[in-house]
Write an enzyme that holds these catalytic residues in place. Structure first.
Site, PDB file in Angstrom:
ATOM      1  N   GLN A   1       0.844  -1.198   0.000  1.00 24.32           N
ATOM      2  CA  GLN A   1       0.000   0.000   0.000  1.00 24.32           C
ATOM      3  C   GLN A   1       0.878   1.246   0.000  1.00 24.32           C
ATOM      4  O   GLN A   1       0.385   2.354  -0.095  1.00 24.32           O
ATOM      5  CB  GLN A   1      -0.879   0.021   1.256  1.00 24.32           C
ATOM      6  CG  GLN A   1      -1.814  -1.148   1.366  1.00 24.32           C
ATOM      7  CD  GLN A   1      -2.382  -1.276   2.776  1.00 24.32           C
ATOM      8  OE1 GLN A   1      -3.375  -0.649   3.110  1.00 24.32           O
ATOM      9  NE2 GLN A   1      -1.748  -2.064   3.612  1.00 24.32           N
ATOM     10  N   ASN A   2       2.187   1.041   0.119  1.00 20.47           N
ATOM     11  CA  ASN A   2       3.090   2.189   0.230  1.00 20.47           C
ATOM     12  C   ASN A   2       3.381   2.806  -1.127  1.00 20.47           C
ATOM     13  O   ASN A   2       3.466   2.112  -2.129  1.00 20.47           O
ATOM     14  CB  ASN A   2       4.403   1.756   0.900  1.00 20.47           C
ATOM     15  CG  ASN A   2       4.165   1.225   2.291  1.00 20.47           C
ATOM     16  OD1 ASN A   2       3.093   1.431   2.852  1.00 20.47           O
ATOM     17  ND2 ASN A   2       5.135   0.530   2.845  1.00 20.47           N
ATOM     18  N   VAL A   3       3.571   4.113  -1.108  1.00 23.00           N
ATOM     19  CA  VAL A   3       3.835   4.839  -2.363  1.00 23.00           C
ATOM     20  C   VAL A   3       5.295   5.285  -2.431  1.00 23.00           C
ATOM     21  O   VAL A   3       5.672   6.053  -3.299  1.00 23.00           O
ATOM     22  CB  VAL A   3       2.886   6.061  -2.488  1.00 23.00           C
ATOM     23  CG1 VAL A   3       1.434   5.621  -2.577  1.00 23.00           C
ATOM     24  CG2 VAL A   3       3.076   7.058  -1.342  1.00 23.00           C
TER      25      VAL A   3
ATOM     26  N   HIS B   1      -1.370   1.557  -4.290  1.00 24.04           N
ATOM     27  CA  HIS B   1      -1.777   2.963  -4.152  1.00 24.04           C
ATOM     28  C   HIS B   1      -0.919   3.914  -4.986  1.00 24.04           C
ATOM     29  O   HIS B   1      -0.902   5.108  -4.725  1.00 24.04           O
ATOM     30  CB  HIS B   1      -1.756   3.375  -2.670  1.00 24.04           C
ATOM     31  CG  HIS B   1      -2.813   2.690  -1.856  1.00 24.04           C
ATOM     32  ND1 HIS B   1      -2.804   2.643  -0.478  1.00 24.04           N
ATOM     33  CD2 HIS B   1      -3.927   2.012  -2.233  1.00 24.04           C
ATOM     34  CE1 HIS B   1      -3.859   1.968  -0.046  1.00 24.04           C
ATOM     35  NE2 HIS B   1      -4.559   1.572  -1.093  1.00 24.04           N
TER      36      HIS B   1
ATOM     37  N   SER C   1      -2.276  -1.229   9.434  1.00 22.76           N
ATOM     38  CA  SER C   1      -3.372  -1.239  10.408  1.00 22.76           C
ATOM     39  C   SER C   1      -4.567  -2.019   9.848  1.00 22.76           C
ATOM     40  O   SER C   1      -5.519  -2.286  10.576  1.00 22.76           O
ATOM     41  CB  SER C   1      -3.774   0.196  10.757  1.00 22.76           C
ATOM     42  OG  SER C   1      -4.070   0.916   9.578  1.00 22.76           O
TER      43      SER C   1
ATOM     44  N   ASN D   1       3.654  -7.118  13.194  1.00 27.41           N
ATOM     45  CA  ASN D   1       3.306  -5.735  13.558  1.00 27.41           C
ATOM     46  C   ASN D   1       3.785  -5.482  14.981  1.00 27.41           C
ATOM     47  O   ASN D   1       4.025  -6.436  15.735  1.00 27.41           O
ATOM     48  CB  ASN D   1       1.777  -5.521  13.463  1.00 27.41           C
ATOM     49  CG  ASN D   1       1.400  -4.058  13.255  1.00 27.41           C
ATOM     50  OD1 ASN D   1       1.754  -3.201  14.071  1.00 27.41           O
ATOM     51  ND2 ASN D   1       0.708  -3.774  12.176  1.00 27.41           N
TER      52      ASN D   1
END
Ligand code: OAD
Length: 245
Positions: free
Chosen positions: A102-104, A120, A190, A214
């Site tokens: 999900q990291n850009v 993303h 999360s 996590n």
């Protein structure tokens, strides 16, 4: 903890087809990039949720661009950490390994991961709201000049904002990987942002064992078959080492 690592290794060794990892902002935290829902995620008193939307951009494009240019600049000094490198190593160890992030920030790519989908988008790229114009890497200069040189419409960072659909090809790829997974690792997220988070129950329903890494419990912890509580820069290398033994 050693017991949990051994359980996770057992699942990885039993894999017949595919191991998939879903990562979130937590994996880049130790590279100096703030997470979204942590305190450092705020910028000039605004949350990422307020800034990262088409409405927020239309209201004040200059402000939103300043935030992204600031993040691009900070990223220049950031390197992948041991967690990113360990996932790249896992790809070499396990045929069929695939990574969905999900990291850009592009750090998985910089660490050498190849079977990778950036759900993303990527903060380094810029594209036009009105036409197919793309800059890769996008400009770094101060906000102000953010009009398309071809059609004059607004230029925007090539990331997915709240309320927007994910890029179709990236989503389709992530979806089929999740369906094919025997083991699904959930790392540093999360697990509250959809549709990315829906890959976790999807993988579970189609038979995958879920391994969570996590520093705290998350929305995914209830479905996890094993939880490795600790930082990703420590826990992923430990998992890889145990797998290699
Ligand atoms: P969050 O900020 O919501 O969550 C980060 C997670 O990382 C939390 O669960 C932390 O406990 C965990 N964490 C922090 N440091 C860690 C470490 N060193 N090792 C392991 N875990 C650690 O970030 P995301 O889940 O990635 O979307 O957020 C998902 C999406 O929401 C983002 O991609 C972004 C955001 O708004 C868009 O921009 C569309």
């Amino acid at each position: 903890m050693e017991d949990s690592i051994q359980v996770a290794v057992k699942y990885l060794r039993q894999t017949k087809h595919r191991v998939v990892a879903l990562t979130g902002a937590g994996i880049s935290a130790e590279s100096g990039i703030p997470t979204f829902r942590g305190k450092e995620g705020y910028w000039r008193g605004r949350s990422p949720m307020q800034l990262a939307s088409l409405e927020g951009f239309c209201e004040n494009p200059q402000l939103v661009w300043e935030w992204y240019l600031d993040r691009r600049k900070k990223l220049e000094g950031c390197q992948p950490n041991a967690g990113h490198f360990a996932l790249a190593a896992l790809e070499k160890l396990l045929p069929g390994f695939a990574l969905v992030t999900q990291n850009v920030d592009g750090l998985h790519h910089n660490a050498g991961s190849k079977q990778l989908v950036e759900l993303h988008g990527n903060i380094r790229r810029t594209h036009c709201l009105g036409c197919a114009y793309l800059e890769d890497p996008g400009r770094q200069e101060k906000a102000g000049n953010f009009r398309c040189p071809h059609c004059g419409d607004y230029l925007r960072p090539s990331v997915v904002w709240f309320g927007e659909s994910l890029p179709e090809r990236a989503w389709d790829q992530a979806f089929s990987w999740a369906q094919e997974a025997d083991v699904f690792l959930v790392i540093g997220t999360s697990a509250v942002v959809y549709p990315a988070a829906s890959l976790i129950p999807l993988a579970k329903e189609t038979g995958a064992k879920i391994i969570e890494i996590n520093v705290e419990e998350t929305a995914a912890s209830d479905v996890a078959d094993v939880s490795l509580l600790g930082t990703s820069s420590v826990m992923i290398p430990r998992l890889v080492m145990a797998l290699e033994e």
